[in-house]
Write a protein that holds these residues in place. Structure first.
Motif, mmCIF file in Angstrom:
data_model
loop_
_atom_site.group_PDB
_atom_site.id
_atom_site.type_symbol
_atom_site.label_atom_id
_atom_site.label_comp_id
_atom_site.label_asym_id
_atom_site.label_seq_id
_atom_site.Cartn_x
_atom_site.Cartn_y
_atom_site.Cartn_z
ATOM 1 N N ALA A 19 0.833 -1.203 0.000
ATOM 2 C CA ALA A 19 0.000 0.000 0.000
ATOM 3 C C ALA A 19 0.870 1.257 0.000
ATOM 4 O O ALA A 19 0.577 2.244 -0.695
ATOM 5 N N ARG A 20 1.938 1.238 0.769
ATOM 6 C CA ARG A 20 2.838 2.392 0.826
ATOM 7 C C ARG A 20 3.517 2.617 -0.516
ATOM 8 O O ARG A 20 3.678 3.756 -0.970
ATOM 9 N N ILE A 21 3.933 1.533 -1.171
ATOM 10 C CA ILE A 21 4.588 1.651 -2.486
ATOM 11 C C ILE A 21 3.635 2.258 -3.507
ATOM 12 O O ILE A 21 4.010 3.146 -4.286
ATOM 13 N N ARG A 22 2.396 1.784 -3.527
ATOM 14 C CA ARG A 22 1.407 2.334 -4.480
ATOM 15 C C ARG A 22 1.194 3.830 -4.243
ATOM 16 O O ARG A 22 1.137 4.612 -5.186
ATOM 17 N N ARG A 23 1.078 4.199 -2.977
ATOM 18 C CA ARG A 23 0.775 5.588 -2.645
ATOM 19 C C ARG A 23 1.928 6.524 -3.021
ATOM 20 O O ARG A 23 1.720 7.625 -3.522
ATOM 21 N N ARG A 24 3.152 6.063 -2.809
ATOM 22 C CA ARG A 24 4.309 6.924 -3.021
ATOM 23 C C ARG A 24 4.908 6.824 -4.416
ATOM 24 O O ARG A 24 5.800 7.590 -4.770
ATOM 25 N N TRP A 25 4.456 5.863 -5.218
ATOM 26 C CA TRP A 25 5.119 5.588 -6.483
ATOM 27 C C TRP A 25 5.241 6.808 -7.398
ATOM 28 O O TRP A 25 6.336 7.058 -7.943
ATOM 29 N N PRO A 26 4.208 7.607 -7.661
ATOM 30 C CA PRO A 26 4.372 8.754 -8.567
ATOM 31 C C PRO A 26 5.496 9.696 -8.125
ATOM 32 O O PRO A 26 6.290 10.158 -8.955
ATOM 33 N N ARG A 27 5.569 9.958 -6.828
ATOM 34 C CA ARG A 27 6.601 10.857 -6.320
ATOM 35 C C ARG A 27 7.981 10.213 -6.391
ATOM 36 O O ARG A 27 8.962 10.847 -6.808
ATOM 37 N N VAL A 28 8.086 8.942 -5.978
ATOM 38 C CA VAL A 28 9.375 8.246 -5.997
ATOM 39 C C VAL A 28 9.889 8.124 -7.430
ATOM 40 O O VAL A 28 11.079 8.357 -7.704
ATOM 41 N N ALA A 29 9.014 7.778 -8.368
ATOM 42 C CA ALA A 29 9.415 7.632 -9.762
ATOM 43 C C ALA A 29 9.972 8.940 -10.308
ATOM 44 O O ALA A 29 10.988 8.961 -11.025
ATOM 45 N N GLN A 30 9.336 10.054 -9.977
ATOM 46 C CA GLN A 30 9.803 11.346 -10.468
ATOM 47 C C GLN A 30 11.149 11.706 -9.842
ATOM 48 O O GLN A 30 12.053 12.190 -10.530
ATOM 49 N N ASN A 31 11.314 11.462 -8.541
ATOM 50 C CA ASN A 31 12.576 11.793 -7.872
ATOM 51 C C ASN A 31 13.740 10.961 -8.382
ATOM 52 O O ASN A 31 14.888 11.424 -8.382
ATOM 53 N N LEU A 32 13.471 9.722 -8.798
ATOM 54 C CA LEU A 32 14.533 8.844 -9.289
ATOM 55 C C LEU A 32 14.726 8.928 -10.795
ATOM 56 O O LEU A 32 15.562 8.220 -11.360
#
Length: 430
Positions: A19-32
């Motif tokens: 659940a945490r991965i799904r929620r944060r994925w858009p932000r994490v993908a952009q930062n990486l």
């Protein structure tokens, strides 16, 4: 469903992780930098109109949880593919609270990210099947032997394998691995076992194979002369198969068709193999000279079986404490198609077992498996995977192994059911 999750605390934790991965994925993908920056709107702008902000396209990703962690499947976008995901795997591991992350390509346009929250290798596993319902393998090309460091099943290739060499310190899991193989193959009517156990003089009542002796066509101990006689008969058996395979099977390679009870896969297990190959300083002693001569002949016989037995359905498995040339002669070790190394004490022993390439993969070295928590874990090269893979082999309880062997002892062939069955004649005489 929720009750089931709560009963499995590991799965519950993984569900929160997912659940945490799904929620944060858009932000994490952009930062990486795992996004497509669409600037087409910016290029089209002209005059004094405000320049539109670039559009970020985030790869779509599905996340599935299991007891060990999560499996993520992502769609690639332009400029973001396998290589880009692999470069950020360490950062993904940190953000996802995972001990290990592996990135592979499922097919063009689809990336698979396996993240484990706990180390599957550090948890002993048990294979405890019901002998009466143990399934018969559909084919003998490969055999499931354990689970890798990402909790994925690992298969051991058997098809067209000349020999299998298993090395490792005493008590590291070598014999347990062989018993695991034997139990999985025992229900198959087209598999026969020949055993040489260098740990005991009476393997049918003592030693590691006494419990499964019922499923062996022939099982001998550490008597060098008796072992020499059996290996010589196996070489004659191999020659008879070579001479008759085209006539009886209609093909020149056993593996180009299915095994049958009339022409089974014969698995020769030589445990503590150095017992049968060791050369000692004789000092002129006639008895020692005779033993050295038998040991030299044993080397020739086993080399013959490995080099020439593959195509006629003879698979030789060698197990020893170390794979160095003084334990298993290099002319035998170097022609084994598959090698496994359980815990080793030195890098030289690891190189002897797995080849010099293991130096390039220190994270997979069997030298790092000496901790008791890794008993039953081996390093091996897995077909279709780069480098080396560490695999947790399940433990088979002695009672289960004995029950499986007894339940399927009726599959052991009797005299005259194989071409050139002189070997089986010896078994009958003994």
């Amino acid at each position: 469903a929720m009750a089931g999750i709560l009963r499995d605390s590991g799965l519950a934790r993984s569900c929160f992780q997912a659940a945490r991965i799904r929620r944060r994925w858009p932000r994490v993908a952009q930062n990486l930098g795992l996004v497509l920056v669409d600037r087409t709107a910016t290029t089209a702008a002209s005059g004094k109109a405000p320049v539109p902000k670039p559009k970020y396209v985030v790869p779509r990703m599905r996340v599935r949880a299991d007891s060990y962690g999560v499996v993520c499947t992502a769609r690639t976008v332009e400029g973001v593919g396998l290589e880009e995901f692999q470069k950020t795997s360490r950062h993904l591991s940190d953000d996802w609270k995972a001990v290990r992350v592996a990135v592979t390509q499922v097919k063009p346009g689809k990336i698979r990210i396996r993240a484990v929250r706990i180390d599957p290798l550090s948890f002993p596993s048990t294979y405890d099947p019901d002998p009466a319902t143990l399934p018969v393998l559909k084919n003998l090309d490969s055999l499931q032997v354990g689970m890798d460091e990402y909790a994925e099943n690992v298969n051991l290739r058997l098809s067209n394998v000349a020999g299998i060499c298993i090395c490792g310190l005493p008590g590291s899991g070598k014999t347990s691995f062989i018993n695991n193989m034997l139990v999985r193959l025992a229900p198959h009517p087209a598999v026969q076992f020949i055993g040489l156990d260098g740990k005991t003089d009476d393997p049918t009542t003592q030693g590691d194979y006494a419990d499964v002796a019922d499923r062996f066509t022939l099982l001998v101990g550490d008597d060098l002369e008796q072992a020499n006689k059996v290996l010589a008969e196996l070489v004659e058996f191999r020659r008879a198969r070579n001479a008759s395979i085209r006539t009886l099977l209609g093909r020149k390679n056993f593996w180009h068709g299915q095994a049958t009870p009339d022409w089974p896969l014969v698995i020769v297990i030589i445990d503590e193999a150095h017992t049968y190959f060791a050369q000692v300083k004789d000092g002129g002693d006639k008895a020692l000279k005779a033993k050295n001569a038998l040991a030299a002949q044993n080397v020739q016989h086993v080399e013959d079986l490995i080099k020439k037995g593959r195509s006629v359905g003879i698979l030789t498995i060698l197990a020893t404490q170390k794979g160095t040339g003084d334990a298993i002669p290099t002319q035998i070790r170097d022609v084994c198609s598959v090698s496994l190394a359980f815990a080793c004490r030195t890098i030289d022993a690891a190189v002897a077992a797995l080849g010099d390439d293991i130096r390039q993969y220190p994270e997979s070295s069997p030298v790092a498996l000496q901790d008791p928590v890794y008993v039953g874990v081996a390093t091996m090269a897995v077909q279709g995977r780069p480098g080396f893979t560490r695999v947790r082999m399940p433990f088979v309880p002695d009672d289960t192994a004995a029950a499986v062997a007894t339940h399927h002892r009726g599959l052991v062939l009797s005299r005259g059911q194989l071409p050139a069955a002189s070997l089986l004649a010896i078994a009958q005489e003994d």
